[in-house]
Design an enzyme around this catalytic site. Sequence first.
Site, mmCIF file in Angstrom:
data_model
loop_
_atom_site.group_PDB
_atom_site.id
_atom_site.type_symbol
_atom_site.label_atom_id
_atom_site.label_comp_id
_atom_site.label_asym_id
_atom_site.label_seq_id
_atom_site.Cartn_x
_atom_site.Cartn_y
_atom_site.Cartn_z
ATOM 1 N N LYS A 82 0.857 -1.189 0.000
ATOM 2 C CA LYS A 82 0.000 0.000 0.000
ATOM 3 C C LYS A 82 0.887 1.230 0.000
ATOM 4 C CE LYS A 82 -4.518 0.734 0.332
ATOM 5 N NZ LYS A 82 -5.586 -0.059 -0.249
ATOM 6 N N GLY A 182 -25.283 2.603 2.522
ATOM 7 C CA GLY A 182 -24.429 3.287 1.543
ATOM 8 C C GLY A 182 -24.677 2.783 0.135
ATOM 9 N N GLY A 184 -23.437 4.033 -2.779
ATOM 10 C CA GLY A 184 -22.481 4.740 -3.638
ATOM 11 C C GLY A 184 -22.149 3.862 -4.836
ATOM 12 N N VAL A 186 -20.303 1.110 -5.220
ATOM 13 C CA VAL A 186 -20.502 -0.331 -5.029
ATOM 14 C C VAL A 186 -21.943 -0.619 -4.594
ATOM 15 C CG1 VAL A 186 -19.791 -2.384 -3.758
ATOM 16 C CG2 VAL A 186 -18.082 -0.684 -4.395
ATOM 17 N N TYR A 188 -24.776 0.926 -4.926
ATOM 18 C CA TYR A 188 -25.857 1.053 -5.913
ATOM 19 C C TYR A 188 -25.817 -0.101 -6.925
ATOM 20 C CZ TYR A 188 -29.722 3.207 -8.250
ATOM 21 O OH TYR A 188 -30.992 3.433 -8.734
HETATM 22 P P1 NAD Z 1 -18.590 5.595 -2.484
HETATM 23 O O1 NAD Z 1 -17.957 6.764 -1.860
HETATM 24 O O2 NAD Z 1 -18.942 5.632 -3.933
HETATM 25 O O3 NAD Z 1 -19.923 5.175 -1.700
HETATM 26 C C1 NAD Z 1 -20.081 5.310 -0.319
HETATM 27 C C2 NAD Z 1 -21.519 5.738 -0.085
HETATM 28 O O4 NAD Z 1 -21.747 5.732 1.318
HETATM 29 C C3 NAD Z 1 -21.821 7.149 -0.602
HETATM 30 O O5 NAD Z 1 -23.007 7.134 -1.381
HETATM 31 C C4 NAD Z 1 -21.971 7.965 0.673
HETATM 32 O O6 NAD Z 1 -22.904 9.025 0.520
HETATM 33 C C5 NAD Z 1 -22.496 6.905 1.631
HETATM 34 N N1 NAD Z 1 -22.311 7.233 3.031
HETATM 35 C C6 NAD Z 1 -21.367 8.002 3.615
HETATM 36 N N2 NAD Z 1 -21.568 8.070 4.942
HETATM 37 C C7 NAD Z 1 -22.653 7.309 5.205
HETATM 38 C C8 NAD Z 1 -23.350 6.967 6.389
HETATM 39 N N3 NAD Z 1 -22.977 7.438 7.589
HETATM 40 N N4 NAD Z 1 -24.413 6.138 6.292
HETATM 41 C C9 NAD Z 1 -24.811 5.678 5.092
HETATM 42 N N5 NAD Z 1 -24.210 5.976 3.940
HETATM 43 C C10 NAD Z 1 -23.127 6.775 3.998
HETATM 44 O O7 NAD Z 1 -17.590 4.365 -2.178
HETATM 45 P P2 NAD Z 1 -17.597 2.930 -2.857
HETATM 46 O O8 NAD Z 1 -16.516 2.872 -3.876
HETATM 47 O O9 NAD Z 1 -18.997 2.524 -3.197
HETATM 48 O O10 NAD Z 1 -17.075 2.034 -1.639
HETATM 49 C C11 NAD Z 1 -17.921 1.703 -0.559
HETATM 50 C C12 NAD Z 1 -17.120 0.934 0.491
HETATM 51 O O11 NAD Z 1 -16.569 -0.265 -0.100
HETATM 52 C C13 NAD Z 1 -15.913 1.704 1.041
HETATM 53 O O12 NAD Z 1 -15.735 1.339 2.376
HETATM 54 C C14 NAD Z 1 -14.748 1.187 0.209
HETATM 55 O O13 NAD Z 1 -13.503 1.287 0.899
HETATM 56 C C15 NAD Z 1 -15.148 -0.269 0.029
HETATM 57 N N6 NAD Z 1 -14.576 -0.904 -1.155
HETATM 58 C C16 NAD Z 1 -14.822 -0.402 -2.389
HETATM 59 C C17 NAD Z 1 -14.291 -1.029 -3.515
HETATM 60 C C18 NAD Z 1 -14.580 -0.516 -4.902
HETATM 61 O O14 NAD Z 1 -14.358 -1.256 -5.874
HETATM 62 N N7 NAD Z 1 -15.082 0.698 -5.054
HETATM 63 C C19 NAD Z 1 -13.506 -2.186 -3.368
HETATM 64 C C20 NAD Z 1 -13.283 -2.691 -2.076
HETATM 65 C C21 NAD Z 1 -13.815 -2.047 -0.970
#
Ligand code: NAD
Length: 364
Positions: A82, A182, A184, A186, A188
């Site tokens: 990392k 959440g 977001g 992932v 959605y």
């Molecule tokens: P993102 O930022 O697109 O989505 C996160 C969502 O959570 C947002 O819509 C945000 O408004 C919402 N949110 C924030 N605070 C909140 C709360 N208190 N209660 C409810 N919702 C809340 O991020 P993402 O890429 O969708 O990732 C989501 C999680 O998965 C993160 O923890 C990330 O580290 C993990 N992750 C993502 C990936 C990836 O491929 N994107 C891979 C592995 C792990």
Amino acid sequence: MDSSILDYVAQHGHEQLCFFSDPSSGLRAIVAIHDTTLGPALGGARMYPYEKEEDAILDVLRLSEGMSYKAAMAGLPLGGGKCVIVGNPRTDKTPALFHALGHAVNKLTGRYITAEDVGTTVEDLVEVSRTSDFVAGLPAEMGGGGDPSPWTALGVVRGMEACSEAVWGSADLSGKRVAIQGIGKVGYALAEMLHERGATLYVTDVSQRRLEQAARDLGAFIVGLDEIYSTPCDIFAPCALGAILNDVTIPQLTAAIVAGSANNQLEEPRHGAMLVERGILYAPDYVVNAGGLINVATELEPAGYDERLARERVLAIYDNVASVVRQARASGLPTSEAADFVARQRITAARMSRRQAMTAIEMR
Ligand code: NAD
């Protein structure tokens, strides 16, 4: 950090911790390589305005170790590493900073491969790729695998199916009530896939726009930010924040399964056992959310990125989760600890067989 950095590194088995600075661009970065037994260390570059240097060091050490286990559990020929960039992603980004990061990564001669993470974007990685070849997670038009999020979501669905089979004797998710924290990138995509499979959705988010979209397009029921834990459901999917499985939230859960994409969902390791006591099956986060990493890793294949191969590997998250659940049941360990055990075992077995091969060569 209670102990010294050297003690921490010795206890956790990190191979290398490197500090980089480039005064002309303002780059201040730390790379940790936890373990390269299975292959080069792949892990994203996180940009965050760490207040204390110690926080940045601890973060990079913890995250790189997590990447070793994630890659090992996903069956990838990769180690764990990392990078953290100390800086504000909203104000401190410049192309020169990411060019300097590329030069820094080159100094590790391929032992570490960087990628996107919190605070960095695909566009930033494109800048890194101007000075370094040790970059993954590039856009499709540059031969990369594109947005990892739908792949992460697919892996979470597969993990839910494996848990559903273990708990209810069927992997079919139709009719299951899933509460998603959440929606977001992932969350959605996950909601869409579950909707297609006939699940009923309960969603919460800080974004009203996303909630309205999920209600309109997927028939999701909107619940409050704090109500998501106690919402009656079959599966709880944390897809927003870490440390949300803790002393306060676990007693509220009604779900039989927890499976979601968020990293570091357990506030402390003991919360894995607390979930077992409540009769809840937990799909360990780094096993179930490996879809994005698997997709990115497929870019490193000698023949280049192959979507069919990525899909096949992401679908296999079902087997990885099922195997952890079996190990946990056989050993009496919480799934979180069983996953750590299996991951460490895979790395140790690879190290032993490499040592044996080296000894055989030396004895010739
Ligand atoms: P993102 O930022 O697109 O989505 C996160 C969502 O959570 C947002 O819509 C945000 O408004 C919402 N949110 C924030 N605070 C909140 C709360 N208190 N209660 C409810 N919702 C809340 O991020 P993402 O890429 O969708 O990732 C989501 C999680 O998965 C993160 O923890 C990330 O580290 C993990 N992750 C993502 C990936 C990836 O491929 N994107 C891979 C592995 C792990």
